[in-house]
Design a protein around this motif. Structure first.
Motif, PDB file in Angstrom:
ATOM      1  N   ILE A 150       4.791   4.113  -9.222  1.00  0.00           N
ATOM      2  CA  ILE A 150       4.267   3.604  -7.937  1.00  0.00           C
ATOM      3  C   ILE A 150       4.447   2.087  -7.872  1.00  0.00           C
ATOM      4  N   GLY A 151       4.095   1.407  -8.962  1.00  0.00           N
ATOM      5  CA  GLY A 151       4.154  -0.060  -8.969  1.00  0.00           C
ATOM      6  C   GLY A 151       5.564  -0.601  -8.810  1.00  0.00           C
ATOM      7  N   LYS A 152       6.547   0.210  -9.228  1.00  0.00           N
ATOM      8  CA  LYS A 152       7.940  -0.254  -9.163  1.00  0.00           C
ATOM      9  C   LYS A 152       8.540  -0.074  -7.776  1.00  0.00           C
ATOM     10  N   LYS A 153       7.772   0.468  -6.861  1.00  0.00           N
ATOM     11  CA  LYS A 153       8.316   0.713  -5.520  1.00  0.00           C
ATOM     12  C   LYS A 153       8.566  -0.600  -4.782  1.00  0.00           C
ATOM     13  N   GLY A 154       7.654  -1.577  -5.009  1.00  0.00           N
ATOM     14  CA  GLY A 154       7.941  -2.865  -4.382  1.00  0.00           C
ATOM     15  C   GLY A 154       6.806  -3.432  -3.543  1.00  0.00           C
ATOM     16  N   ARG A 155       7.149  -4.474  -2.757  1.00  0.00           N
ATOM     17  CA  ARG A 155       6.178  -5.208  -1.941  1.00  0.00           C
ATOM     18  C   ARG A 155       6.017  -4.564  -0.578  1.00  0.00           C
ATOM     19  N   ILE A 156       4.794  -4.533  -0.100  1.00  0.00           N
ATOM     20  CA  ILE A 156       4.501  -3.956   1.223  1.00  0.00           C
ATOM     21  C   ILE A 156       4.831  -5.001   2.284  1.00  0.00           C
ATOM     22  N   ALA A 157       5.609  -4.605   3.275  1.00  0.00           N
ATOM     23  CA  ALA A 157       6.194  -5.577   4.214  1.00  0.00           C
ATOM     24  C   ALA A 157       5.501  -5.654   5.561  1.00  0.00           C
ATOM     25  N   GLN A 158       4.623  -4.694   5.887  1.00  0.00           N
ATOM     26  CA  GLN A 158       3.901  -4.754   7.177  1.00  0.00           C
ATOM     27  C   GLN A 158       2.620  -3.932   7.082  1.00  0.00           C
ATOM     28  N   PRO A 159       1.674  -4.214   7.980  1.00  0.00           N
ATOM     29  CA  PRO A 159       0.404  -3.463   7.937  1.00  0.00           C
ATOM     30  C   PRO A 159       0.666  -1.984   8.171  1.00  0.00           C
ATOM     31  N   ALA A 214     -14.861   9.771   0.151  1.00  0.00           N
ATOM     32  CA  ALA A 214     -16.046  10.005   0.998  1.00  0.00           C
ATOM     33  C   ALA A 214     -16.232   8.917   2.051  1.00  0.00           C
ATOM     34  N   CYS A 215     -15.484   7.824   1.926  1.00  0.00           N
ATOM     35  CA  CYS A 215     -15.636   6.715   2.884  1.00  0.00           C
ATOM     36  C   CYS A 215     -14.997   7.062   4.224  1.00  0.00           C
ATOM     37  N   ASP A 216     -15.547   6.474   5.280  1.00  0.00           N
ATOM     38  CA  ASP A 216     -14.927   6.654   6.596  1.00  0.00           C
ATOM     39  C   ASP A 216     -13.629   5.855   6.673  1.00  0.00           C
ATOM     40  N   LEU A 217     -13.644   4.691   5.992  1.00  0.00           N
ATOM     41  CA  LEU A 217     -12.464   3.817   6.029  1.00  0.00           C
ATOM     42  C   LEU A 217     -12.331   3.065   4.716  1.00  0.00           C
ATOM     43  N   THR A 218     -11.086   3.029   4.195  1.00  0.00           N
ATOM     44  CA  THR A 218     -10.803   2.171   3.040  1.00  0.00           C
ATOM     45  C   THR A 218      -9.699   1.205   3.459  1.00  0.00           C
ATOM     46  N   VAL A 219      -9.863  -0.052   3.109  1.00  0.00           N
ATOM     47  CA  VAL A 219      -8.900  -1.101   3.480  1.00  0.00           C
ATOM     48  C   VAL A 219      -8.478  -1.826   2.210  1.00  0.00           C
ATOM     49  N   GLN A 220      -7.179  -1.982   2.012  1.00  0.00           N
ATOM     50  CA  GLN A 220      -6.675  -2.683   0.831  1.00  0.00           C
ATOM     51  C   GLN A 220      -5.824  -3.875   1.270  1.00  0.00           C
ATOM     52  N   VAL A 221      -6.199  -5.080   0.851  1.00  0.00           N
ATOM     53  CA  VAL A 221      -5.349  -6.253   1.043  1.00  0.00           C
ATOM     54  C   VAL A 221      -4.480  -6.334  -0.210  1.00  0.00           C
ATOM     55  N   SER A 222      -3.184  -6.157  -0.064  1.00  0.00           N
ATOM     56  CA  SER A 222      -2.325  -5.997  -1.247  1.00  0.00           C
ATOM     57  C   SER A 222      -0.975  -6.680  -1.093  1.00  0.00           C
ATOM     58  N   THR A 223      -0.331  -6.888  -2.245  1.00  0.00           N
ATOM     59  CA  THR A 223       1.059  -7.352  -2.221  1.00  0.00           C
ATOM     60  C   THR A 223       1.984  -6.160  -2.482  1.00  0.00           C
ATOM     61  N   LYS A 224       1.623  -5.339  -3.475  1.00  0.00           N
ATOM     62  CA  LYS A 224       2.503  -4.231  -3.878  1.00  0.00           C
ATOM     63  C   LYS A 224       1.786  -2.892  -3.724  1.00  0.00           C
ATOM     64  N   LEU A 225       2.574  -1.832  -3.705  1.00  0.00           N
ATOM     65  CA  LEU A 225       2.007  -0.479  -3.613  1.00  0.00           C
ATOM     66  C   LEU A 225       1.284  -0.144  -4.918  1.00  0.00           C
ATOM     67  N   ASN A 226       0.104   0.469  -4.803  1.00  0.00           N
ATOM     68  CA  ASN A 226      -0.584   0.938  -6.010  1.00  0.00           C
ATOM     69  C   ASN A 226      -1.399   2.189  -5.686  1.00  0.00           C
ATOM     70  N   ARG A 227      -2.009   2.777  -6.719  1.00  0.00           N
ATOM     71  CA  ARG A 227      -2.649   4.084  -6.520  1.00  0.00           C
ATOM     72  C   ARG A 227      -3.830   4.028  -5.555  1.00  0.00           C
ATOM     73  N   SER A 228      -4.427   2.860  -5.400  1.00  0.00           N
ATOM     74  CA  SER A 228      -5.586   2.777  -4.492  1.00  0.00           C
ATOM     75  C   SER A 228      -5.185   2.923  -3.034  1.00  0.00           C
TER      76      SER A 228
END
Ligand code: SF4
Length: 763
Positions: free
Chosen positions: A119-128, A493-507
């Motif tokens: 997953i980590g080797k996939k790269g950087r996330i480029a847009q929301p 169980a959360c209604d919403l999860t938000v991740q501020v990230s540079t790269k793809l990860n399991r979260s």
């Protein structure tokens, strides 16, 4: 979602384990070779070296790896970084860009079947990106829409305390300060951070005994030390430039005493790749004494040493203890001595698994020395008794007067580049009244006083639906936390999860009913606001605040800085307080002005942070001033309790491999330990293997039964390894599924990932 998690958690195939004898030295030409190979493979040598030339240089970019400090004076022209700094940079400046088309092709289910490495080797996330309820694929979303969705979820909550705002240690001072300000203006102190899982035990123990939750030494002290004690730390992999400081100390005559269940190459010898001798293989022997104690017996060892020291003191009064320091600067000495007299030296020594003679030798060395530094990391902080163990280390330093003077003191080594800075900025679920009073005065609103959830309590609150929105500023929460299946249920169980990230990860793949990914600028990225390049600042392990400025064009125009993300979201939330978020988003000097006004020690922040090497924050313990209620350093009384093991049980510690930084898996090798191309391994003592009829490379399942609940980690390969009997080691995050949410350190509530009772059964 349950289905995909299982496949990733219990893979049926292995990657092809190979094992060799562990290395007897760290770094050397092999590290240079490995670094160049990674650069060439991941980003290209030219691009890679152009960034590395700036890494940890004055006015350059701060390494997003660990928090080991840079030299105040001369920085190496050959390169002020290590192999793991190269790996961190190579991951961050990857040109692999993940836009909407990538997510359209790959479902969440498909991605979550991959390992953390893949997953980590996939790269950087480029847009929301946005994942609608019951959707199988993330889809593109505009920033405006994303902020709108988050703001409406937050305003729909019955209470702000139903939202969790997590911080990973990569967040800059400026972003962290604004984040805590936004969260408190929103109305909660639910600000758990990665410090809760790493040095919280250090913070608690040091605050209670020395009046400051940070280490007291500087790099200079390493050059002046007579003895350096290294407990539960593996600097060769986790803080590699520390080996330079240890090498200098050795050359100045210091004695290094290492306490660690594993014989780590980076604590045995150092082949400095920046010295000519490296070509000839010349190396510096580091540890003079290496004590491979049983897992979680550090307190027993230090208590035994303190008892022997007190016996030496009785034989020659005033020659072992620094009585003047004790009388002038400490409290509780007499009660502590009485306590030592009540303890059984034999029992304590027996718990360590170390021969009495060796412990007496160590005590003999310490008896005659005054300038002693104690260094430690997770091997001390992630146990039920961690806070007491660290207090026992402080007791030793107080007996010797080895605090607040040159060449002596405490050195908890931080594992994440700005984890200490984030805490200084107010990222804390249990803020001090002093901080809240200051926020009230500077920003003219009443921040919440009710303490919030730390990491473990945040997971429980989400699991029990007491929290419904999870917002993470960086990090990989799911993979970093204990009790993986329990935590996954909590996030789901959360209604919403938000991740501020540079790269793809399991979260991103274990998520709430709805999920949003907000891609941010990385530390190496250029951050321009209204035509002006902005810089951020961080604080390293020794309390030095310095600037960091990225120089690379971002991977996409759709990225925002952490500061911008916080300010934009805050503007969307109907906050009852008037804060000029837009001004802050466009000019970080204004943020630093507010930090200066709110937090002690940041006078003339904007001027001093522009000094080439930055500036030191005040540190009472460094100057023999103890900010405790009595203004004296405190002796502490603790009782060692061994963790009982039944017949087939082992004590497991989760560790990092050499190709790993926290939950980021750079590769499948653990070169220093002679383990290659496999992460699902369990290091076991050969005689334990014999007793359990297990052979090298047998496939086993690992079980934990804490609280009457069965936790299982399937398909691990046995690796015969030099580790004390009944102790085993595995890598995280793979083994986190075995760490019970209830297995935490007293006082600090830190997950006790370094001492988990497990059983090992043939698969
Ligand atoms: S020692 Fe730590 S901060 Fe320094 S280059 Fe290596 S990983 Fe980065």
């Amino acid at each position: 979602m349950a289905k995909n998690k299982n496949q990733a958690e219990n893979p049926t195939s292995f990657t092809g384990l190979k094992t060799t004898k562990p290395a007897k030295e760290a770094a050397g030409l092999k590290a240079v070779n490995k670094s160049l190979k990674i650069l060439a493979k991941e980003v290209g040598l030219i691009k890679g070296l152009s960034v590395l030339n700036q890494l940890n240089q004055k006015g350059g970019v701060d390494c997003p790896g660990c928090a080991w400090p840079d030299p105040d004076d001369e920085r190496s022209k050959l390169g002020e970084y290590c192999e793991n700094g190269v790996k961190a940079i190579a991951e961050e400046i990857s040109s692999k860009s993940l836009d909407a088309s990538f997510f359209a092709q790959h479902s969440v289910q498909e991605l979550s079947n991959l390992t953390d490495y893949e997953i980590g080797k996939k790269g950087r996330i480029a847009q929301p990106m946005y994942l609608a309820e019951n959707a199988s694929h993330y889809e593109a979303i505009s920033w405006d829409k994303a902020f709108e969705k988050i703001a409406s979820k937050l305003s729909d909550l019955a209470s702000p305390n139903e939202a969790i705002f997590y911080t990973s240690g990569r967040t800059s001072n400026e972003a962290a300060f604004l984040y805590q300000l936004f969260v408190r203006a929103y109305g909660t102190n639910n600000l758990p951070d990665c410090s809760n899982m790493c040095h919280e035990s250090s913070g608690k123990a040091l605050s209670q005994t020395l009046g400051i939750g940070k280490g007291s030494v500087t790099l200079h002290d390493f050059e002046k030390a007579e003895v350096i004690l290294i407990l539960g730390q593996n600097p060769g992999t986790n803080h590699p430039r520390m080996l330079n400081a240890l090498q200098k100390a050795k050359r100045n005559g210091a004695i290094i005493i290492t306490v660690n269940p594993l014989r780590e190459a980076g604590l045995v010898a150092y082949n400095n790749p920046q010295e000519l001798g490296t070509v000839l293989g010349s190396k510096t022997q580091l540890s003079d004494h290496y004590l491979q104690i049983r897992i979680n017996s550090d307190m027993a060892l230090i208590q035994a040493i303190n008892i022997i020291l007190s016996e030496h003191e009785k034989e020659s009064p005033g020659h072992v203890f620094d009585q003047t320091f004790i009388d002038d600067k400490t409290e509780g000495f007499t009660a502590y001595l009485k306590h030592l007299e009540s303890l059984s030296l034999d029992k304590l020594i027996d718990q360590t698994g170390i021969a009495r003679g060796i412990i007496e030798t160590i005590a003999q060395i310490l008896a005659s020395k005054k300038r002693i530094i104690a260094c430690w990391a997770m091997g001390l902080t992630q146990h039920k008794n961690s806070v007491d163990t660290i207090k026992e280390v402080v007791n030793l330093l107080l007996l010797k007067g080895s605090i607040g003077k040159e060449g002596a003191g405490t050195c908890p080594v931080r594992g994440h580049s700005n984890v200490q800075g984030d805490r200084t900025m107010g990222i804390h679920e249990a803020p001090s009244d002093k901080l809240l009073d200051s926020i009230q005065e500077v920003f003219n609103f009443a921040p919440p006083r009710h303490h919030g959830f730390d990491v473990v309590n945040a997971i429980k609150a989400m699991h029990d639906h007491r929290a419904k929105v999870f917002f993470a500023m960086g990090g990989n929460f799911l993979s970093a936390t204990p009790d993986t299946l329990y935590t996954a249920k909590a996030l789901a169980a959360c209604d919403l999860t938000v991740q501020v990230s540079t790269k793809l990860n399991r979260s991103h793949l274990i998520h709430g009913k709805e999920a949003i990914i907000l891609p941010c600028l990385a530390r190496t990225d250029k951050d321009v606001k209204q035509g002006v390049e902005q810089f951020v600042s961080v604080e390293n392990s020794m309390g030095i605040v310095h600037s960091s400025k990225g120089n690379l064009p971002p991977i996409s125009d759709a990225l925002k800085s952490e500061v911008d993300i916080v300010c934009s979201l805050a503007q969307r939330c109907d906050l009852a307080v008037d804060i000029p978020w837009t001004d802050y988003a466009n000019n970080y000097d204004l943020v630093r002005d507010k930090i200066e006004a709110t937090i002690a020690g940041f006078d003339n922040y904007n001027d001093r942070v522009r000094q080439p090497a930055g500036f030191y924050l005040p540190n009472g313990a460094r100057n023999n001033e103890y900010n405790t209620s009595s203004k004296k350093a405190q002796f502490s009384i603790s009782f060692f309790e061994a963790i009982p093991l039944k017949g087939s049980e082992f004590l497991m510690m989760t560790i990092r491999s050499h190709d790993q930084f926290n939950t980021t898996i750079y590769g499948l090798d653990d070169r220093y330990r002679g383990i290659y191309n496999e992460r699902r391994v369990i290091m076991m003592n050969p005689s334990d293997m014999k007793a359990a009829n297990l052979n090298h490379m047998d496939v086993v399942d690992l079980y934990n039964y804490t609280g009457g609940q069965k936790r299982v980690a399937k398909n691990f390969m046995v690796v015969s390894y030099d580790i004390p009997s009944r102790c085993v080691a595995t890598y995280f995050p793979e083994a986190n599924v075995l760490v019970p949410i209830s297995n935490v350190a007293k006082v600090s509530n830190t997950p006790a990932s370094k001492s988990v009772v497990i059983e090992v059964k043939l698969a």
